[in-house]
Design a protein around this motif. Structure first.
Motif, PDB file in Angstrom:
ATOM      1  N   ALA A 317      59.106 -58.469  49.645  1.00 41.41           N
ATOM      2  CA  ALA A 317      59.558 -57.672  47.944  1.00 41.41           C
ATOM      3  C   ALA A 317      60.619 -58.249  46.875  1.00 41.41           C
ATOM      4  CB  ALA A 317      59.278 -56.856  48.500  1.00 41.41           C
ATOM      5  N   VAL A 318      62.203 -58.074  47.915  1.00 44.77           N
ATOM      6  CA  VAL A 318      62.817 -58.170  47.418  1.00 44.77           C
ATOM      7  C   VAL A 318      62.895 -59.937  47.017  1.00 44.77           C
ATOM      8  CG1 VAL A 318      65.701 -57.859  47.058  1.00 44.77           C
ATOM      9  CG2 VAL A 318      64.205 -56.109  47.821  1.00 44.77           C
ATOM     10  N   LYS A 319      63.328 -60.515  47.887  1.00 49.86           N
ATOM     11  CA  LYS A 319      63.048 -61.782  48.150  1.00 49.86           C
ATOM     12  C   LYS A 319      62.807 -62.353  47.269  1.00 49.86           C
ATOM     13  CE  LYS A 319      63.692 -64.248  52.260  1.00 49.86           C
ATOM     14  NZ  LYS A 319      64.010 -64.716  53.710  1.00 49.86           N
ATOM     15  N   SER A 320      61.105 -62.449  47.199  1.00 47.87           N
ATOM     16  CA  SER A 320      60.566 -62.334  46.192  1.00 47.87           C
ATOM     17  C   SER A 320      60.292 -62.575  44.977  1.00 47.87           C
ATOM     18  CB  SER A 320      58.483 -62.290  46.454  1.00 47.87           C
ATOM     19  OG  SER A 320      57.937 -63.299  45.819  1.00 47.87           O
ATOM     20  N   LEU A 321      61.876 -60.911  44.646  1.00 43.42           N
ATOM     21  CA  LEU A 321      61.523 -60.803  43.182  1.00 43.42           C
ATOM     22  C   LEU A 321      62.771 -61.563  42.913  1.00 43.42           C
ATOM     23  CD1 LEU A 321      61.397 -58.378  40.906  1.00 43.42           C
ATOM     24  CD2 LEU A 321      63.058 -57.578  42.194  1.00 43.42           C
ATOM     25  N   VAL A 322      63.883 -62.074  43.567  1.00 37.02           N
ATOM     26  CA  VAL A 322      65.281 -62.745  43.269  1.00 37.02           C
ATOM     27  C   VAL A 322      64.869 -63.743  42.913  1.00 37.02           C
ATOM     28  CG1 VAL A 322      67.116 -63.323  43.709  1.00 37.02           C
ATOM     29  CG2 VAL A 322      66.250 -60.748  44.827  1.00 37.02           C
TER      30      VAL A 322
END
Length: 324
Positions: A317-322
């Motif tokens: 999720a963090v990778k997708s957000l960034v």
């Protein structure tokens, strides 16, 4: 009594004169002596002799710190927690001597004895002292509590209350393509830019099974003991980033069992207030211009509350957000 008699044997004799049995007297003196050694009230004679067997100088953000090793102290001890910092070129503002004798280390800061500690405690104490010296030497800007990572030219700040999994998530992200700039302390410049301080991350015992996938050699690392008596392993990610940057994302972590990862947008003021709660300035106040610059930096970042449970979906999720 030890101060007035000058030796443990004399103290035992004096206690026996006062009516104590020899076993009682020796047990009491042994207990007091151990406590005094632990706290640095006294130490063995001729402890610091000869040339250092190892020496390192570190540039820790705006501060400099030197470690010297004597006796049978292990020169790799400081590298375990400070090895990601670049060498300091000039004379260090603070110097810590680690003097090994038998199975323990005696620590001296600026000539003053800090006490005797077991080898499993020494790395945590070195990190704590280096942090204290950083706080004392930080004359511009201020320090705040949080993790800092970067990827693809974007910078992300992670913060949360104890138990939110900040260190665990930070190390998982560092093993998944993010550059690691620290999991604990961030220096904020007067211009509102951030510089990570890449101390080795202290992973607690409960997180070891979660991180084995991301840190394959985790269980081979030595187990250390912190001042709070918790057992930890120190992890130094290979890909560190010590560049001053602007802030692109601020995530306040909230970990709940069974929760699917989601980011809820929050007002930058809420993020700012949370980060300032864990901030410190040598002047015991944050100057108004520094605060305005930092507030402007947070105002320009994407701020959110990140709720999650399991580590793998959280990393995704963090990778997708960034990358969005």
């Amino acid at each position: 009594m030890l101060e007035s008699t000058g030796s443990c044997e004399a103290a035992v004799a004096q206690l026996m004169e006062l009516g104590a049995s020899e076993p009682q007297a020796r047990a009491f003196v042994r207990s007091v002596a151990a406590d005094w050694l632990k706290n640095g009230y006294f130490f063995p004679e001729h402890l610091r002799t000869g040339e250092p067997c190892g020496q390192h100088r570190y540039q820790i953000g705006p501060s400099s710190f030197e470690l010297r090793y004597f006796g049978n102290a292990d020169p790799a001890t400081g590298e375990e927690v400070l090895g990601a910092f670049r060498p300091a070129r000039e004379h260090a503002a603070a110097r810590l001597d680690v003097i090994g004798r038998d199975e323990v280390d005696f620590l001296f800061l600026g000539g003053a004895c800090l006490g005797m500690h077991s080898r499993e405690e020494t790395p945590a104490i070195i990190k704590a002292i280096a942090t204290e010296e950083l706080s004392a030497q930080c004359e511009t800007g201020f320090l705040m509590h949080g993790a800092l990572l970067s990827v693809g030219g974007k910078t992300i700040v992670l913060a949360g209350h104890p138990g939110a999994g900040k260190t665990t998530l930070t190390l998982a992200l560092a093993a998944s393509g993010f550059d690691y700039a620290g999991d604990d302390i961030i220096h904020v410049s007067p211009e509102g830019r951030v510089l990570g301080l890449p101390f080795a991350a202290a992973t607690k015992e409960g997180a070891w099974p979660l991180l084995e996938k991301y840190v394959p050699d985790l269980m081979d690392l030595p187990v250390r003991r912190r001042a709070d008596d918790k057992l930890v392993r120190y992890v130094r990610p290979a890909n560190t980033d010590a560049v001053e940057r602007g802030i692109d994302f601020v995530l306040l972590l909230s970990r709940h069992p069974g929760a699917s990862p989601r980011v809820e947008s929050i007002d930058p003021v809420e993020a700012l207030c949370f980060l300032l709660e864990g901030s410190f300035s040598q002047r015991r106040r944050i100057e108004t211009p520094d605060l305005k610059s930092f507030a402007a930096a947070i105002g320009g970042a994407q701020c959110g509350r990140f709720t999650y449970s399991d580590l793998d979906p959280a990393v995704a999720a963090v990778k997708s957000l960034v990358s969005a």
